[in-house]
Design an enzyme around this catalytic site. Structure first.
Site, PDB file in Angstrom:
ATOM      1  N   ASP A 296      -0.440   1.266  -4.574  1.00 49.22           N
ATOM      2  CA  ASP A 296      -0.067  -0.302  -5.054  1.00 49.22           C
ATOM      3  C   ASP A 296      -1.559  -0.625  -5.213  1.00 49.22           C
ATOM      4  O   ASP A 296      -1.927  -2.302  -4.635  1.00 49.22           O
ATOM      5  CB  ASP A 296       0.275  -1.360  -3.145  1.00 49.22           C
TER       6      ASP A 296
ATOM      7  N   TRP B 133       7.229  -5.130  -3.848  1.00 47.01           N
ATOM      8  CA  TRP B 133       6.378  -5.702  -2.751  1.00 47.01           C
ATOM      9  C   TRP B 133       7.917  -7.047  -1.987  1.00 47.01           C
ATOM     10  O   TRP B 133       7.557  -6.561  -2.025  1.00 47.01           O
ATOM     11  CB  TRP B 133       4.723  -6.487  -3.133  1.00 47.01           C
TER      12      TRP B 133
ATOM     13  N   ARG C 152       6.630  -1.343  -8.195  1.00 45.35           N
ATOM     14  CA  ARG C 152       7.203  -1.090  -6.868  1.00 45.35           C
ATOM     15  C   ARG C 152       6.537  -2.733  -6.786  1.00 45.35           C
ATOM     16  O   ARG C 152       6.097  -3.170  -6.453  1.00 45.35           O
ATOM     17  CB  ARG C 152       6.951  -0.434  -5.846  1.00 45.35           C
TER      18      ARG C 152
ATOM     19  N   GLN D 169      -5.831   0.077   3.497  1.00 46.11           N
ATOM     20  CA  GLN D 169      -5.901  -0.709   2.305  1.00 46.11           C
ATOM     21  C   GLN D 169      -7.460  -1.151   2.635  1.00 46.11           C
ATOM     22  O   GLN D 169      -8.077  -1.579   3.662  1.00 46.11           O
ATOM     23  CB  GLN D 169      -5.138  -2.233   2.894  1.00 46.11           C
TER      24      GLN D 169
END
EC number: 3.1.1.11
Length: 328
Positions: A182, A246, A244, A138
């Site tokens: 994401d 989380w 999607r 991330q």
């Protein structure tokens, strides 16, 4: 011979607005500072009072600034401008803020961000904000953490978790966001994405909304955007999903948006096979176009009968804080 006079219809010429010098009263950041100027973005931010109430602004001259910037909460409204010859888009931006922190070396998502924005009412114009970490962890470019923020003509680049759209209300307009995994995510923000070029760099998911309860206000709406493969990247057709969940009440809409063939025919994905998170999700579309808008969509998604207006997110008072000249 009779002279003939031809009357031509007057067609207005539209010129891109420029902003290549500081508006009055702005703190100035430049690669070669003179007296009273700053060589880093953070130094200019730090020079501003957090308790004064008069409007504040910072202007940044062209260049690449290698730094992480924290913009704390303040009483004043703060506007930040990057030098550009076309204020209406990100395409002529000349200012880049970049660094490469990730969760390999940071305690949480926010602490990886190139710009950590905690100032309510903040506006940023025509700045490229990059996290150079790349794949594997991330690594945020922009962390939006306060109410009534606006990002206009900005370019956000990263890979995983590029934009943390996390708190309050925010608008992202006439901008660019890229990534793979994401790369638009967050827990509580209501975010309106208007005329944004969304570019994918690898197989993955555009959004990962973290709405976790019916009382959570989080809601992402993508209006008149454009989704395609990032320049210089190779991504197979159907390899990317709109989002999607989380958390199990994720809420995302794509409307009137051009979806290239890179978008999977299912449109939307489960979180993962062991924890699908789809029972209460709100994944919707309206009149999207392009190859990626066709196909049999996931059973936990559906279509709207009309586009959602910006007032769905912000109510009628949005004109008091949104720069409406950037809206479609």
């Amino acid at each position: 011979m009779i002279n003939k006079i031809v009357f031509l219809a007057l067609v207005p010429l539209v010129f891109a607005a420029t902003r290549t010098s500081p508006p009055s009263g702005c703190k100035v950041v430049t690669k070669s500072p003179a007296s009273g100027q700053y060589s880093t973005f953070q130094a200019a931010v730090d020079s501003l009072s957090t308790s004064a109430t008069a409007t504040q602004c910072i202007f940044i001259y062209p260049g690449t600034y290698n730094e992480q910037v924290y913009i704390p909460a303040r009483a004043a409204l703060l506007t930040i401008y990057g030098s550009t010859t076309d204020t209406t888009s990100y395409t002529s931006n000349t200012v880049t803020i970049t660094q490469g922190k990730s969760q390999d070396d940071s305690a949480n998502n926010d602490l990886t961000a190139t710009i950590r924005a905690f100032s309510a009412g903040l506006k940023i114009y025509n700045i490229n904000i990059a996290n150079s970490r790349g794949s594997g962890s991330q690594a945020i470019a922009l962390s939006s953490q306060a109410d009534k923020q606006g990002y206009y003509g900005v370019k956000l680049t990263g890979f995983q978790d590029t934009l943390l759209a996390n708190e309050g209300n925010a608008v992202y307009a006439k901008s660019y966001i890229d990534g793979a995994t994401d790369f638009v995510f967050g827990q509580r923000q209501r975010a309106w994405f208007d005329g944004v070029d969304i570019r994918v760099k690898a197989k993955g998911w555009i959004t990962a909304n973290g709405r976790d309860s019916d009382s959570n206000q989080s809601y992402y709406i993508f209006n008149k955007c454009n989704v395609a493969v990032a320049s210089g990247s190779t991504v197979a057709n159907g390899a990317v999903y709109l989002g999607r969940p989380w958390r199990d009440r994720a809420r995302v809409v794509f409307q009137n948006t051009a979806l290239s063939a890179v978008i999977n025919s299912a449109g939307w994905s489960v979180w993962n096979t062991d924890d699908v998170n789809t029972e209460f999700v709100y994944f919707r579309e309206f009149k999207n176009t392009g190859t990626g808008a066709s196909g049999t969509r996931a059973g936990f998604s559906s279509f709207l009968s009309a586009a959602e207006p910006i007032t769905t997110l912000f109510g009628s008072s949005y004109t008091s804080w949104v720069d409406t000249s950037y809206l479609s």
